[in-house]
Scaffold this motif. Structure first.
Motif: not given
Length: 382
Positions: A68-72, A84-90, A109-110, A136-139
């Motif tokens: 599971v990724s984090a949206s940042r 802030g060093d997180f890759m784009e999730t798709f 994803l936001p 998808m983890n929806l936020v």
């Protein structure tokens, strides 16, 4: 009902977060970047691609259900901060899909910031590459600097969920429609809409961690997995909270949902060693400035909270983004996980300070205990 897909080689695939027979499912969170701990400790996960790829392959081998990724989009703690060093999730999910065989790959994803037409196509792409393992983890989004980055005005809390309901209406039509359609609601007016290429799953696995009454309603209506954060770690309190979530989904929407917890793992040979290590990375070397920034943005009344409550919240975020504590020996951790399962928890989303070494120790010492307890079956080779 199993949501299986038939792929080009005529084999049948399924999404393990939905279909795994394990009584207690497991996933790993924050693995598109530097993890979920806010600390200056040298063991903090590097977040570089080689380390992420190794971790994904190992989790896949172990039969872990989800990655599971984090949206940042903006860092806490100022420009250039590691948060802030997180890759784009798709994009990340497509790469993970290409190097794994069975693990479910979850793009966080936001909703407030990404158009459903883009998301439908991006998620279908991951679904195809993974042979039906996308989710998808929806936020709804809550960090003001991210809204500023996109040039979007941040709505009030309940209004964001109202927008999210209508976003889901558009997304679900795009995901399922075989011919173009028009759809108009209060926030969207799409014309001649269709998303191609077509995905493999009839619907991706959807996760949500809404904790407010409005957030819980959104999770109950739209998600298959709802995350809860109990106010009290006592298993009796967890059981009561889990029951509340299940009942809401049944009464309001006539459906069954899985209830998961997020948890941070600090595993050492003895309880005392684990507690000392936790104290070192959370308190002695904790990143207080970044966490203060996070709390101020996330908790509207943070400045008026009692100091002891602020200290408790800061500790939890530094430890593992507010997760349930799994701190101790392998025996301690397996016992607590068994208690959570008995309380009705279907799955745990895990984080470590040092993901690679943490997962290896967990695999060698905790997983066998969970298998002995009947909570998980031994992983089959990939």
């Amino acid at each position: 009902m199993r949501n299986v897909v038939t792929v080009n080689d005529n084999t049948v695939k399924s999404n393990p977060i939905r279909d795994s027979a394990n009584k207690l499912k497991l996933s790993i969170f924050g693995v598109n970047g530097t993890g979920a701990s806010f600390t200056h400790h040298p063991d903090r996960f590097s977040g570089d691609w080689d380390a992420i790829a190794r971790l994904a392959k190992r989790a896949d081998q172990l039969g872990i259900e989800g990655f599971v990724s984090a949206s940042r989009w903006r860092a806490f703690g100022g420009d250039g901060h590691y948060s802030g060093d997180f890759m784009e999730t798709f994009t990340w999910a497509g790469a993970i899909a290409a190097i794994t065989e069975r693990i479910s790959i979850i793009s966080t994803l936001p909703i407030s910031l990404l158009n459903p037409a883009f998301v439908a196509k991006a998620e279908a792409t991951v679904d195809i590459i993974s042979n039906g393992r996308a989710g998808m983890n929806l936020v709804c989004g809550w960090f003001p600097p991210e809204f500023d980055l996109f040039g979007v005005e941040m709505q009030e809390h309940n209004d964001r969920y109202g927008y999210a309901d209508e976003w889901m209406e558009v997304f679900d039509r795009l995901w399922s429609a075989d011919s173009s359609f028009d759809l108009k609601n209060a926030h969207f007016d799409v014309k001649n809409a269709l998303s191609q290429p077509r995905p493999l799953q009839s619907r991706p696995v959807l996760l949500n961690a809404g904790g407010s009454p409005r957030g819980r309603q959104f999770a109950a209506q739209h998600a298959e997995v709802a995350f809860t954060i109990p106010d009290d770690p006592d298993p009796r309190a967890v059981k009561a909270r889990v029951a509340e979530y299940r009942e809401e989904a049944r009464q309001k929407f006539g459906k069954e949902i899985q209830i998961w917890l997020s948890a941070y793992v600090v595993q050492k040979d003895t309880t005392a060693e684990a507690e000392a290590y936790a104290q070192d990375y959370i308190v002695t070397q904790g990143d207080d400035i970044a966490v203060a920034d996070l709390i101020e943005a996330n908790i509207p009344n943070a400045k008026t909270m009692p100091p002891e409550k602020m200290a408790e919240m800061s500790y939890e975020f530094k430890a593992g983004y507010g997760g349930y504590p799994l701190v101790g020996s392998a025996s301690d951790i397996a016992h607590r996980m068994s208690e959570l399962s008995e309380a009705g928890v279907d799955g745990l989303m895990l984080v470590w300070l040092d993901y690679e070494n943490g997962l290896e120790k967990f695999a060698s010492e905790v997983l066998p205990r969970l298998e002995e307890a009947g909570l998980r079956a031994p992983a089959t080779p990939v």
